[in-house]
Design a protein around this motif. Structure first.
Motif, PDB file in Angstrom:
ATOM      1  N   LYS A  26      -3.651  -4.245   2.960  1.00 22.45           N
ATOM      2  CA  LYS A  26      -4.343  -2.949   2.913  1.00 22.45           C
ATOM      3  C   LYS A  26      -3.463  -1.844   3.508  1.00 22.45           C
ATOM      4  O   LYS A  26      -3.372  -0.750   2.957  1.00 22.45           O
ATOM      5  CB  LYS A  26      -5.669  -3.020   3.663  1.00 22.45           C
ATOM      6  N   LYS A  27      -2.830  -2.144   4.633  1.00 25.36           N
ATOM      7  CA  LYS A  27      -1.944  -1.150   5.259  1.00 25.36           C
ATOM      8  C   LYS A  27      -0.749  -0.848   4.366  1.00 25.36           C
ATOM      9  O   LYS A  27      -0.341   0.309   4.236  1.00 25.36           O
ATOM     10  CB  LYS A  27      -1.461  -1.649   6.624  1.00 25.36           C
ATOM     11  N   ALA A  28      -0.182  -1.872   3.745  1.00 25.60           N
ATOM     12  CA  ALA A  28       0.971  -1.670   2.854  1.00 25.60           C
ATOM     13  C   ALA A  28       0.565  -0.816   1.656  1.00 25.60           C
ATOM     14  O   ALA A  28       1.298   0.102   1.262  1.00 25.60           O
ATOM     15  CB  ALA A  28       1.525  -3.019   2.392  1.00 25.60           C
ATOM     16  N   ALA A  29      -0.609  -1.092   1.083  1.00 24.33           N
ATOM     17  CA  ALA A  29      -1.092  -0.299  -0.059  1.00 24.33           C
ATOM     18  C   ALA A  29      -1.289   1.151   0.357  1.00 24.33           C
ATOM     19  O   ALA A  29      -0.948   2.074  -0.386  1.00 24.33           O
ATOM     20  CB  ALA A  29      -2.391  -0.887  -0.602  1.00 24.33           C
ATOM     21  N   MET A  30      -1.826   1.365   1.552  1.00 25.88           N
ATOM     22  CA  MET A  30      -2.033   2.723   2.033  1.00 25.88           C
ATOM     23  C   MET A  30      -0.693   3.440   2.214  1.00 25.88           C
ATOM     24  O   MET A  30      -0.520   4.582   1.780  1.00 25.88           O
ATOM     25  CB  MET A  30      -2.798   2.721   3.356  1.00 25.88           C
ATOM     26  N   CYS A  31       0.280   2.771   2.804  1.00 29.24           N
ATOM     27  CA  CYS A  31       1.581   3.398   3.046  1.00 29.24           C
ATOM     28  C   CYS A  31       2.333   3.701   1.757  1.00 29.24           C
ATOM     29  O   CYS A  31       3.175   4.597   1.720  1.00 29.24           O
ATOM     30  CB  CYS A  31       2.429   2.506   3.945  1.00 29.24           C
ATOM     31  N   CYS A  32       2.025   2.980   0.703  1.00 29.61           N
ATOM     32  CA  CYS A  32       2.675   3.210  -0.603  1.00 29.61           C
ATOM     33  C   CYS A  32       1.850   4.125  -1.492  1.00 29.61           C
ATOM     34  O   CYS A  32       2.193   4.325  -2.663  1.00 29.61           O
ATOM     35  CB  CYS A  32       2.899   1.878  -1.315  1.00 29.61           C
ATOM     36  N   PHE A  33       0.747   4.645  -0.966  1.00 35.26           N
ATOM     37  CA  PHE A  33      -0.150   5.538  -1.709  1.00 35.26           C
ATOM     38  C   PHE A  33      -0.754   4.867  -2.944  1.00 35.26           C
ATOM     39  O   PHE A  33      -0.999   5.521  -3.952  1.00 35.26           O
ATOM     40  CB  PHE A  33       0.555   6.831  -2.147  1.00 35.26           C
ATOM     41  N   ILE A  34      -0.987   3.563  -2.879  1.00 28.82           N
ATOM     42  CA  ILE A  34      -1.585   2.892  -4.033  1.00 28.82           C
ATOM     43  C   ILE A  34      -3.023   2.447  -3.761  1.00 28.82           C
ATOM     44  O   ILE A  34      -3.631   1.829  -4.625  1.00 28.82           O
ATOM     45  CB  ILE A  34      -0.731   1.700  -4.531  1.00 28.82           C
ATOM     46  N   ASP A  35      -3.540   2.808  -2.615  1.00 32.53           N
ATOM     47  CA  ASP A  35      -4.967   2.582  -2.384  1.00 32.53           C
ATOM     48  C   ASP A  35      -5.714   3.745  -3.043  1.00 32.53           C
ATOM     49  O   ASP A  35      -5.110   4.738  -3.437  1.00 32.53           O
ATOM     50  CB  ASP A  35      -5.280   2.463  -0.889  1.00 32.53           C
ATOM     51  N   PRO A  36      -7.027   3.646  -3.231  1.00 30.33           N
ATOM     52  CA  PRO A  36      -7.756   4.700  -3.968  1.00 30.33           C
ATOM     53  C   PRO A  36      -7.536   6.121  -3.428  1.00 30.33           C
ATOM     54  O   PRO A  36      -7.325   7.050  -4.206  1.00 30.33           O
ATOM     55  CB  PRO A  36      -9.216   4.277  -3.829  1.00 30.33           C
ATOM     56  N   LYS A  37      -7.568   6.308  -2.126  1.00 28.11           N
ATOM     57  CA  LYS A  37      -7.381   7.651  -1.572  1.00 28.11           C
ATOM     58  C   LYS A  37      -5.931   8.094  -1.680  1.00 28.11           C
ATOM     59  O   LYS A  37      -5.641   9.268  -1.874  1.00 28.11           O
ATOM     60  CB  LYS A  37      -7.859   7.694  -0.129  1.00 28.11           C
ATOM     61  N   GLY A  38      -5.017   7.164  -1.561  1.00 28.44           N
ATOM     62  CA  GLY A  38      -3.607   7.491  -1.648  1.00 28.44           C
ATOM     63  C   GLY A  38      -3.165   7.862  -3.049  1.00 28.44           C
ATOM     64  O   GLY A  38      -2.226   8.634  -3.229  1.00 28.44           O
ATOM     65  N   LYS A  39      -3.856   7.317  -4.061  1.00 26.77           N
ATOM     66  CA  LYS A  39      -3.486   7.632  -5.438  1.00 26.77           C
ATOM     67  C   LYS A  39      -3.620   9.122  -5.721  1.00 26.77           C
ATOM     68  O   LYS A  39      -2.786   9.720  -6.387  1.00 26.77           O
ATOM     69  CB  LYS A  39      -4.341   6.829  -6.421  1.00 26.77           C
ATOM     70  N   LYS A  40      -4.674   9.747  -5.209  1.00 26.47           N
ATOM     71  CA  LYS A  40      -4.871  11.190  -5.406  1.00 26.47           C
ATOM     72  C   LYS A  40      -3.748  11.968  -4.724  1.00 26.47           C
ATOM     73  O   LYS A  40      -3.231  12.935  -5.267  1.00 26.47           O
ATOM     74  CB  LYS A  40      -6.244  11.599  -4.852  1.00 26.47           C
TER      75      LYS A  40
END
Length: 133
Positions: A26-40
């Motif tokens: 989850k942290k890695a996805a967030m740091c790569c902007f590939i989590d739902p909020k990071g995609k925007k």
């Protein structure tokens, strides 16, 4: 990765290991902007760089033109359009990054975007000017 490896050293069973691994992903996805909020956020950053690239190409094109063509109505319209798009995207990116940072997400990104508080001051001034009209 180092934080994950440290947390792995402290697990007692496979379920804790799975929980730590899930948290790491989850942290890695967030740091790569590939989590739902990071995609925007990533989408907005990409659009901003697209406008910057358009500006670069327009400037490069203008270096090959003579003075009359550079100051033509079409060239000025293109510059104004790029400026308007960049301002809109930049304002949105700043607002989105500030909102996310206030919620504890991407605080480093907001710090880098507004390192010298340029955008904070600029937006406050624009708001003040709009309120006085």
């Amino acid at each position: 990765w180092a934080s994950f490896m440290k947390s792995v050293e402290e697990v007692n069973d496979i379920y804790e290991l799975l929980r730590e691994h899930d948290e790491y992903l989850k942290k890695a996805a967030m740091c790569c902007f590939i989590d739902p909020k990071g995609k925007k956020l990533l989408e907005n950053i990409t659009m901003t760089f697209t406008v910057i690239t358009k500006f670069h190409h327009l400037v490069a094109k203008c270096t090959t033109l003579d003075e009359e063509d550079i100051l033509s109505e079409q060239a000025l319209r293109e510059f104004r359009s790029i400026e308007h798009n960049f301002t809109q995207l930049n304002r949105f990116l700043y607002t989105l990054a500030k909102t996310l940072a206030d919620k504890g997400r991407y605080p480093e990104l907001f710090l880098r975007l507004d390192y010298n508080e340029f955008f904070t001051v600029k937006i406050e001034m624009e708001s003040f000017m709009m309120d006085t009209l």
